[in-house]
Design a protein around this motif. Structure first.
Motif, PDB file in Angstrom:
ATOM      1  N   ALA A  33      12.714  43.020 -12.251  1.00 51.45           N
ATOM      2  CA  ALA A  33      11.774  43.241 -13.356  1.00 51.45           C
ATOM      3  C   ALA A  33      11.837  42.058 -14.329  1.00 51.45           C
ATOM      4  O   ALA A  33      12.332  42.164 -15.453  1.00 51.45           O
ATOM      5  N   GLU A  35      10.144  38.986 -16.623  1.00 46.56           N
ATOM      6  CA  GLU A  35       8.953  38.699 -17.422  1.00 46.56           C
ATOM      7  C   GLU A  35       9.118  37.384 -18.164  1.00 46.56           C
ATOM      8  O   GLU A  35      10.240  36.950 -18.436  1.00 46.56           O
ATOM      9  N   ASN A  36       7.974  36.788 -18.520  1.00 46.77           N
ATOM     10  CA  ASN A  36       7.968  35.575 -19.360  1.00 46.77           C
ATOM     11  C   ASN A  36       8.822  34.465 -18.792  1.00 46.77           C
ATOM     12  O   ASN A  36       9.515  33.757 -19.527  1.00 46.77           O
ATOM     13  N   LEU A  37       8.784  34.302 -17.470  1.00 49.63           N
ATOM     14  CA  LEU A  37       9.604  33.242 -16.877  1.00 49.63           C
ATOM     15  C   LEU A  37       9.015  31.877 -17.196  1.00 49.63           C
ATOM     16  O   LEU A  37       7.812  31.650 -17.060  1.00 49.63           O
ATOM     17  N   LYS A  38       9.887  30.980 -17.628  1.00 54.50           N
ATOM     18  CA  LYS A  38       9.481  29.615 -17.942  1.00 54.50           C
ATOM     19  C   LYS A  38      10.386  28.631 -17.235  1.00 54.50           C
ATOM     20  O   LYS A  38      11.553  28.938 -16.962  1.00 54.50           O
TER      21      LYS A  38
ATOM     22  N   ARG B   2      17.250  45.374 -21.763  1.00 51.54           N
ATOM     23  CA  ARG B   2      16.490  44.132 -21.661  1.00 51.54           C
ATOM     24  C   ARG B   2      17.384  42.939 -21.991  1.00 51.54           C
ATOM     25  O   ARG B   2      18.113  42.954 -22.972  1.00 51.54           O
ATOM     26  N   LYS B  41      17.375  21.935 -12.517  1.00 53.49           N
ATOM     27  CA  LYS B  41      16.335  22.940 -12.671  1.00 53.49           C
ATOM     28  C   LYS B  41      16.816  23.934 -13.717  1.00 53.49           C
ATOM     29  O   LYS B  41      17.990  24.302 -13.755  1.00 53.49           O
ATOM     30  N   TYR B  42      15.887  24.400 -14.553  1.00 49.18           N
ATOM     31  CA  TYR B  42      16.273  25.271 -15.655  1.00 49.18           C
ATOM     32  C   TYR B  42      15.227  26.381 -15.752  1.00 49.18           C
ATOM     33  O   TYR B  42      14.021  26.101 -15.791  1.00 49.18           O
ATOM     34  N   PHE B  43      15.683  27.619 -15.740  1.00 49.98           N
ATOM     35  CA  PHE B  43      14.782  28.774 -15.780  1.00 49.98           C
ATOM     36  C   PHE B  43      15.147  29.642 -16.982  1.00 49.98           C
ATOM     37  O   PHE B  43      16.323  29.922 -17.209  1.00 49.98           O
ATOM     38  N   GLU B  44      14.138  30.093 -17.695  1.00 51.61           N
ATOM     39  CA  GLU B  44      14.343  31.045 -18.784  1.00 51.61           C
ATOM     40  C   GLU B  44      13.455  32.256 -18.515  1.00 51.61           C
ATOM     41  O   GLU B  44      12.266  32.076 -18.229  1.00 51.61           O
ATOM     42  N   PHE B  45      14.019  33.439 -18.611  1.00 48.43           N
ATOM     43  CA  PHE B  45      13.174  34.620 -18.418  1.00 48.43           C
ATOM     44  C   PHE B  45      13.804  35.845 -19.061  1.00 48.43           C
ATOM     45  O   PHE B  45      14.973  35.825 -19.460  1.00 48.43           O
ATOM     46  N   GLU B  46      12.991  36.893 -19.168  1.00 50.91           N
ATOM     47  CA  GLU B  46      13.505  38.185 -19.622  1.00 50.91           C
ATOM     48  C   GLU B  46      13.647  39.096 -18.421  1.00 50.91           C
ATOM     49  O   GLU B  46      12.861  39.010 -17.467  1.00 50.91           O
ATOM     50  N   LEU B  47      14.648  39.962 -18.466  1.00 50.63           N
ATOM     51  CA  LEU B  47      14.949  40.832 -17.331  1.00 50.63           C
ATOM     52  C   LEU B  47      15.233  42.236 -17.832  1.00 50.63           C
ATOM     53  O   LEU B  47      16.024  42.425 -18.762  1.00 50.63           O
ATOM     54  N   GLU B  48      14.564  43.195 -17.213  1.00 56.29           N
ATOM     55  CA  GLU B  48      14.852  44.606 -17.473  1.00 56.29           C
ATOM     56  C   GLU B  48      15.786  45.066 -16.362  1.00 56.29           C
ATOM     57  O   GLU B  48      15.402  45.051 -15.181  1.00 56.29           O
ATOM     58  N   GLU B  55      22.135  41.295 -10.574  1.00 58.28           N
ATOM     59  CA  GLU B  55      20.773  40.895 -10.218  1.00 58.28           C
ATOM     60  C   GLU B  55      20.554  39.390 -10.371  1.00 58.28           C
ATOM     61  O   GLU B  55      19.911  38.764  -9.519  1.00 58.28           O
ATOM     62  N   GLU B  58      22.200  37.588  -7.541  1.00 59.08           N
ATOM     63  CA  GLU B  58      21.347  37.719  -6.341  1.00 59.08           C
ATOM     64  C   GLU B  58      20.131  36.801  -6.392  1.00 59.08           C
ATOM     65  O   GLU B  58      19.789  36.154  -5.405  1.00 59.08           O
ATOM     66  N   MET B  59      19.453  36.778  -7.532  1.00 54.62           N
ATOM     67  CA  MET B  59      18.261  35.930  -7.671  1.00 54.62           C
ATOM     68  C   MET B  59      18.609  34.476  -7.398  1.00 54.62           C
ATOM     69  O   MET B  59      17.832  33.760  -6.775  1.00 54.62           O
ATOM     70  N   ARG B  62      19.204  34.137  -3.609  1.00 62.03           N
ATOM     71  CA  ARG B  62      18.047  34.402  -2.743  1.00 62.03           C
ATOM     72  C   ARG B  62      16.877  33.471  -2.999  1.00 62.03           C
ATOM     73  O   ARG B  62      16.080  33.226  -2.079  1.00 62.03           O
ATOM     74  N   LEU B  63      16.730  32.984  -4.223  1.00 59.28           N
ATOM     75  CA  LEU B  63      15.496  32.251  -4.513  1.00 59.28           C
ATOM     76  C   LEU B  63      15.661  31.015  -5.401  1.00 59.28           C
ATOM     77  O   LEU B  63      15.070  29.977  -5.121  1.00 59.28           O
ATOM     78  N   LEU B  64      16.433  31.117  -6.469  1.00 57.21           N
ATOM     79  CA  LEU B  64      16.408  30.038  -7.460  1.00 57.21           C
ATOM     80  C   LEU B  64      17.210  28.813  -7.036  1.00 57.21           C
ATOM     81  O   LEU B  64      16.894  27.690  -7.424  1.00 57.21           O
TER      82      LEU B  64
END
Lengths: 80, 80
Positions: A33, A35-38, B2, B41-48, B55, B58-59, B62-64
């Motif tokens: 879940a 959101e707002n990934l940058k 969150r 590489k740099y990722f910013e996001f919100e996670l519920e 998680e 895992e991310m 699996r992907l990042l």
């Protein structure tokens, strides 16, 4: 003197970020879940300078960021 | 709950980083004494999530990030 510099360059709010949208969709499809990934640009480097604040500010404006579409911030720490 | 998540994905030491070399050369040509420039590489996001550590780990796997060529680290903070 020698400095460790980290620069983060972000797209301004409201600008389209296709890479972020693609990665966010992929993560959501995997069940997370998110959101707002940058995906800001992020640079790490060492700098030999007597005036690192001024030089890093210049580097951002001249090369690392485009002030029309980006905001930027940086952290400068003395290398011990 | 969150969470605000920041993930940094770096190439392992010794792996060729052409983007970093190009930007470092450009900055040196402008007169800045820059060394060891890297472009993680740099990722910013919100996670519920009820289990953000698991998680996000895992991310990354699996992907990042690609564990063959990357190392990664993350910071997870509660959204207030």
């Amino acid at each position: 003197m020698r400095w460790e510099v980290r620069v983060t360059v972000r797209l301004k709010e409201g600008l389209n970020d296709p890479e972020g949208r693609v990665i966010e969709s992929a993560l959501r499809n995997l069940g997370y879940a998110v959101e707002n990934l940058k995906v800001p640009k992020y640079f790490e480097f060492e700098l030999e300078s007597d005036n690192p604040e001024r030089e890093v500010e210049e580097m951002c404006r001249r090369l690392l960021a485009n002030p029309v579409i980006h905001t930027y911030e940086y952290r400068i720490e003395k290398v011990s």
